[in-house]
Structures are given as structure tokens and as C-alpha cells.
Design an enzyme around this catalytic site. Structure first.
Site, PDB file in Angstrom:
ATOM      1  N   GLY A 108       5.161  -1.057   2.639  1.00  0.00           N
ATOM      2  CA  GLY A 108       4.334   0.114   2.396  1.00  0.00           C
ATOM      3  C   GLY A 108       5.122   1.411   2.331  1.00  0.00           C
ATOM      4  O   GLY A 108       6.237   1.519   2.838  1.00  0.00           O
TER       5      GLY A 108
ATOM      6  N   HIS B  33       0.809  -1.217   0.000  1.00  0.00           N
ATOM      7  CA  HIS B  33       0.000   0.000   0.000  1.00  0.00           C
ATOM      8  C   HIS B  33       0.845   1.270   0.000  1.00  0.00           C
ATOM      9  O   HIS B  33       1.916   1.340   0.596  1.00  0.00           O
ATOM     10  CB  HIS B  33      -0.919   0.006   1.233  1.00  0.00           C
ATOM     11  CG  HIS B  33      -0.175  -0.066   2.533  1.00  0.00           C
ATOM     12  ND1 HIS B  33       0.292   1.042   3.196  1.00  0.00           N
ATOM     13  CD2 HIS B  33       0.210  -1.127   3.282  1.00  0.00           C
ATOM     14  CE1 HIS B  33       0.914   0.673   4.302  1.00  0.00           C
ATOM     15  NE2 HIS B  33       0.889  -0.640   4.380  1.00  0.00           N
ATOM     16  N   ASP B  34       0.358   2.262  -0.727  1.00  0.00           N
ATOM     17  CA  ASP B  34       0.918   3.621  -0.732  1.00  0.00           C
ATOM     18  C   ASP B  34       2.309   3.716  -1.352  1.00  0.00           C
ATOM     19  O   ASP B  34       2.989   4.734  -1.190  1.00  0.00           O
ATOM     20  CB  ASP B  34       0.937   4.216   0.680  1.00  0.00           C
ATOM     21  CG  ASP B  34      -0.451   4.279   1.304  1.00  0.00           C
ATOM     22  OD1 ASP B  34      -1.280   5.069   0.827  1.00  0.00           O
ATOM     23  OD2 ASP B  34      -0.714   3.506   2.253  1.00  0.00           O
TER      24      ASP B  34
END
Length: 261
Positions: free
Chosen positions: A136, A118-119
């Protein structure tokens, strides 16, 4: 795209000439651009935005829920650019409230079994070899090559045109234009082969080498080296990019290699 053995949610927006192979599942709130091919047994979940002329091979899961206990079903995205090849069993998770999106740029090759958490924000023309894993909140520049089984710690940054050798554990930021290797991960030279392939002149490569000699081979600390580079080296795009990367580094840049006694 009319494939009766695939499931496409009626809320997905699929360009007319997209090819979807059997046993693939495409969820709601997905957009897929012209000319993209989706192989068998692919799962594309909510929030995916996939560009034109991409190829996604069997077993991949795109825009899966983040493996982050703080995630609370926020409406976030996974954005994949044009001309991206995603090989077998790749997983790319969508963003959290930190950035609200995970991004893969244009013209990237993500080889089998890679994971992008994520991200993460990935630039253009990157190559991630088999089993490369990004935690992440990682930022990767353009033309970065991560060789097989590289693992990158959360919140790290990797600069443009960097090359990281296979099996590496990336715990610190990797500046632009360099080769990184050994354990712990260290500066082992500049990525001269990659730079020549991309049209960098001999003089420009020599300039970058001279900058990194000051940073890594003169026994200065990073602050001293950056001051000398700024004072003594001609202002160029590459010089300023390196200095800005050092200034912006949150985890600190990787060290130079030195032999133990």
C-alpha cells in the site's frame, strides 16, 4: 457489449462500444470508457473508473476491497487511465481514507499476476512484469519498469524512468533515471538504455551520470552530495528532479553498491 452471459449491474456506466466477454461480473458504481475490452471471468467491483481503449484479461479483479484491516467500507475509488493493458489474474485494490483512491496512469502494461495495493499512485507508460507486487501507499513515477517478481515495501517511492531488476526487494526509495539491482537493492548505474529509447541526448545522459557519481561514488553522505550537486552542477530539470526526490524521500533512498571485504 450486449453479452447475455456476463452480469453488468444496472448502476454501472458502460460506453456503448465496450466489449464484455462471457462470465464477467461488473458491479455497481463502475465507469468504463470507449473502446475497452473486458475478457472472460473478470470481476470489476465498486469504485472502478476505467478509461478508454483498455484491455483487461481473464481472471483479473479490479477495485477489490483493500487488504487493510483499517478499511471500514469507505466509498473509495480505483482509477485506471487510457490505453492500459492488464493481463491475466492481476489484482488492483481501491483506496482507503489515506488517499481515497488507487491510481494507474495512461499507457501502462501490467503483466500477469501483478498486485497493486490500496492507495498506490502509478504514473504513465509504466511496465510491471509478471508477479510484481506493490504494497500500500506506493508512488511510482512515469516510464518506470519493474522486472518480474519485484516486491515493493509500503510507502516507498520510485522515480521517473527508473528500472528495477527482476526478483528485487524494494525497501528504500529508488531515485529517478537509475537502474536498481542486487541484494540489498542498490544503485547499479543509470537507465541509459531506457533514456536513449525515450529521446534523451548523449549530453543529457552524461549529465545524469555525473550527478549520480557524486551521490553514489564519491563517499559523501546524501546531505553532502546534494549540496555539492546543487552548488556545482548546472540547474536543469533533471538535476532539480533528482534533488527534489532526495529531499522528499520519506524512507530514505537506496544505497550505492559496494563490495564486501
Amino acid at each position: 457489449m450486449n453479452q447475455p452471459l456476463a452480469y453488468v449491474h444496472p448502476g454501472a456506466k458502460i460506453a456503448k462500444n465496450v466489449v464484455i466477454e462471457p462470465f464477467t461480473t461488473i458491479h455497481n458504481n463502475v465507469v468504463i470508457g470507449d473502446g475497452t475490452w473486458i475478457g472472460s471471468n473478470v470481476t470489476i467491483m465498486e469504485g472502478a473508473r476505467i478509461g478508454k481503449n483498455c484491455s483487461i484479461f481473464p481472471g483479473s479483479v479490479i477495485s477489490g476491497v483493500p487488504q487493510d484491516l483499517k478499511y471500514d467500507e469507505e466509498d473509495t475509488l480505483t482509477i485506471i487511465g487510457d490505453n492500459v493493458t492488464i493481463r491475466e489474474c492481476v489484482t488492483i485494490n481501491r483506496g482507503t481514507t489515506h488517499k481515497m483512491k488507487t491510481v494507474v496512469g495512461n499507457n501502462c502494461l501490467i503483466m500477469a499476476y501483478c498486485h497493486i495495493a490500496h492507495d498506490c499512485v502509478i504514473g504513465d507508460h509504466c511496465i510491471f512484469s509478471n508477479n510484481t507486487t506493490l504494497a500500500g501507499h506506493i508512488t511510482v513515477g512515469d516510464y518506470v519498469v519493474l522486472a518480474g517478481m519485484t516486491a515493493v515495501h509500503q510507502f516507498c517511492s520510485i522515480g521517473n524512468h527508473a528500472f528495477v531488476t527482476g526478483g528485487s526487494l524494494v525497501r528504500k526509495d529508488v531515485p529517478p533515471f537509475v537502474k536498481a539491482g542486487r541484494e540489498p537493492l542498490s544503485y547499479v548505474g543509470i537507465n541509459s538504455v531506457g533514456l536513449r529509447r525515450r529521446g534523451f541526448t548523449t549530453d543529457k545522459i552524461r549529465e545524469i551520470q555525473n550527478i549520480y557519481r557524486i551521490l553514489y561514488q564519491k563517499n559523501y553522505n546524501n546531505t553532502q552530495a546534494a549540496g555539492i550537486i546543487e552548488a556545482e552542477m548546472e540547474a536543469t530539470h533533471e538535476r532539480d528532479e533528482i534533488l527534489q526526490f532526495i529531499k522528499d524521500s520519506q524512507r530514505g533512498i537506496m544505497k550505492g553498491y559496494f563490495k564486501s571485504n
